[in-house]
Design an enzyme around this catalytic site. Structure first.
Site, mmCIF file in Angstrom:
data_model
loop_
_atom_site.group_PDB
_atom_site.id
_atom_site.type_symbol
_atom_site.label_atom_id
_atom_site.label_comp_id
_atom_site.label_asym_id
_atom_site.label_seq_id
_atom_site.Cartn_x
_atom_site.Cartn_y
_atom_site.Cartn_z
ATOM 1 N N ASP A 139 -11.218 2.904 4.601
ATOM 2 C CA ASP A 139 -11.474 1.542 4.370
ATOM 3 C C ASP A 139 -12.914 1.616 4.261
ATOM 4 O O ASP A 139 -13.591 0.568 3.815
ATOM 5 C CB ASP A 139 -11.130 0.817 5.533
ATOM 6 C CG ASP A 139 -9.906 -0.026 5.255
ATOM 7 O OD1 ASP A 139 -9.546 -0.336 4.005
ATOM 8 O OD2 ASP A 139 -9.115 -0.562 6.107
ATOM 9 N N LYS A 157 0.923 -1.308 -0.163
ATOM 10 C CA LYS A 157 -0.032 -0.122 -0.246
ATOM 11 C C LYS A 157 0.838 1.303 -0.052
ATOM 12 O O LYS A 157 0.722 2.231 -0.802
ATOM 13 C CB LYS A 157 -0.906 -0.017 1.341
ATOM 14 C CG LYS A 157 -2.042 -1.142 1.156
ATOM 15 C CD LYS A 157 -2.629 -1.315 2.333
ATOM 16 C CE LYS A 157 -3.798 -2.384 2.148
ATOM 17 N NZ LYS A 157 -4.473 -2.981 3.148
ATOM 18 N N GLN A 196 -4.253 -1.627 9.575
ATOM 19 C CA GLN A 196 -4.227 -3.002 9.066
ATOM 20 C C GLN A 196 -4.823 -4.156 9.888
ATOM 21 O O GLN A 196 -4.408 -4.208 10.887
ATOM 22 C CB GLN A 196 -2.779 -3.381 8.713
ATOM 23 C CG GLN A 196 -2.635 -4.822 7.763
ATOM 24 C CD GLN A 196 -3.232 -4.683 6.708
ATOM 25 O OE1 GLN A 196 -3.273 -3.621 5.755
ATOM 26 N NE2 GLN A 196 -3.847 -5.687 6.102
#
Ligand SMILES: NC(=O)c1ccc[n+]([C@@H]2O[C@H](COP(=O)([O-])OP(=O)(O)OC[C@H]3O[C@@H](n4cnc5c(N)ncnc54)[C@H](OP(=O)(O)O)[C@@H]3O)[C@@H](O)[C@H]2O)c1
Length: 297
Positions: A119, A52, A96
Site C-alpha cells: 500500500d 483484490k 484493509q
C-alpha cells in the site's frame, strides 16, 4: 471534444503486462504472493478485499486471505502481521482499512514490513516517496499518474490542484506531482476543508484532482476550459429514479465534462487503476525480495 479517460481499458493493459511479470517470476521459481488481512464486518471492506483476491487470481498472483475477528484484541492483528512478515511465500501485505476503533491504525501501518508494504503507507515508504526514491507508490495516486501518462497529459510545468490532503490520496498525489521526474514537475496546490475560495484555485488549474469524499462537489463552473479532471471520489448515493443506489464521484460529471479537455468517469476511471497498481506493487515487491528482474509497465 472531451476525452473520456478510460480507466478500465488502461488497467486491463497494465494487468496484461503484470501477468507477464508474474511469468518471469514463476520461471525463476518465485510464486508472487499477496496477503490480504480483514478485521471488519463492513460489507464494503469485504467486497474490496474479495475484488483484490480476484484480481490476484486473474494475473497469477497467489492470494492469501486472513480474517481477524473485529472484536478480537488488537494484539491478534499485530501477531497476524508479524506472521505474514516472516512468511517467505508472502511478498505483499495489505491490511484493509479502516480497522476497528480499538486498534491503533498507525501501529498497524508501522508493523507491516516496509519491504512488503504494497500500500506504501509505512512511514519508511512515505519518507522514501517524499525524498524522490519511492519503493512503493500508493496505489491510487500511482494509478492517476498512469492515467495521465496513458492520455499524454503533460504534467511538467502544469498547474495542478489536488483537492484533499488525506494520507492515502491527497498527500501522496501532491508529492508525486512535484517530483523532479516523469509525470512530475508540476506546480502543485493542495486544497482542503480550510481552503479559502476553492474555486479561485481550481479554475486556474490545468489538472484538477478531486479526492474530497463529497458527492459531485466540484462542478463545471469550477473548472478551466480544457483542463484535465481526475475524479478519485467514490460515493454511494440514492439513484435519481429513487430505485436503489448508484455510485458518483466528487465531480459533477456532466457540467465538468462540458468544459474539461479530459475527464475520468465514476465508475471506470481511477477505481480500476487503484486495483491494478496493487498488483504492480506486489510483483515489484516479489522481484525486490528475490532479486529477480521484472520489467514493470
Ligand atoms: N477510486 C479509488 O480507488 C479511491 C481510493 C481511495 C479513496 N477514494 C475516494 O476518494 C475520496 C477521498 O478519499 P480520502 O480517503 O482521501 O478521503 P478523506 O480522508 O475523507 O479526505 C478528504 C479530504 O477532502 C477535504 N475536504 C473535505 N471537505 C472539503 C471542502 N469543503 N473543501 C475542500 N476540501 C475538503 C478534507 O479536508 P481536511 O483535511 O481539512 O479535513 C480531506 O483532506 C472518497 O470519495 C473515497 O471514497 C477512491
Amino acid at each position: 471534444m472531451t476525452d473520456v479517460i478510460d480507466g478500465d481499458a488502461v488497467a486491463a493493459d497494465i494487468r496484461t503486462e503484470i501477468a507477464d511479470c508474474v511469468e518471469t517470476l514463476t520461471d525463476a521459481g518465485v510464486e508472487p504472493g499477496l496477503a490480504t488481512v480483514l478485521m471488519s464486518d463492513d460489507p464494503a471492506s469485504e467486497t474490496y478485499v474479495s475484488m483484490k483476491q480476484r484480481d490476484c487470481e486473474e494475473v497469477g498472483i497467489e492470494g492469501i486471505h486472513v480474517e481477524v475477528d473485529p472484536e478480537a484484541p488488537a494484539e491478534e492483528l499485530y501477531a497476524t502481521i508479524d506472521e505474514l512478515n516472516a512468511d517467505d511465500a508472502v511478498h505483499g501485505i495489505l491490511v484493509q482499512l479502516p480497522v476497528p476503533d480499538h486498534v491503533d491504525e498507525r501501529e498497524v501501518l508501522r508493523r507491516i514490513s516496509p519491504a512488503k508494504d504494497v500500500d506504501g503507507f509505512h512511514p519508511e515508504n512515505v519518507g522514501r516517496l517524499v525524498a524522490g526514491n519511492a519503493r512503493f507508490k500508493p496505489c491510487t495516486p500511482h494509478g492517476v499518474l498512469k492515467l495521465l501518462e496513458a492520455y499524454d497529459v503533460e504534467t511538467e510545468g502544469a498547474d495542478a490542484v489536488v483537492v484533499g490532503r488525506s494520507d492515502i490520496v491527497g498527500k501522496p498525489m501532491a508529492n508525486l506531482l512535484i517530483q523532479k521526474a516523469p509525470q512530475g514537475n508540476a506546480t502543485v496546490t493542495v486544497c482542503h476543508s480550510r481552503t479559502d475560495d476553492l474555486t479561485s484555485h481550481t479554475r486556474n488549474a490545468d489538472i484538477v484532482i478531486a479526492a474530497v469524499g463529497i458527492p459531485e462537489f466540484i462542478d463545471g463552473s469550477m473548472i478551466q476550459e480544457g483542463a484535465t479532471v481526475i475524479d478519485v471520489g467514490v460515493n454511494r448515493v440514492e439513484a435519481d429514479d429513487g430505485e436503489g443506489t448508484t455510485l458518483v464521484g466528487d465531480v459533477e460529471y456532466d457540467s465538468a465534462a462540458d468544459v474539461a479537455g479530459a475527464i475520468t468517469p465514476v465508475p471506470g476511471g481511477v477505481g480500476p487503476m487503484t486495483r491494478a497498481m496493487l498488483l504492480y506493487n506486489t510483483v515489484k515487491a516479489a522481484g525486490l525480495q528475490t532479486d529477480v528482474d521484472v520489467e514493470l509497465p
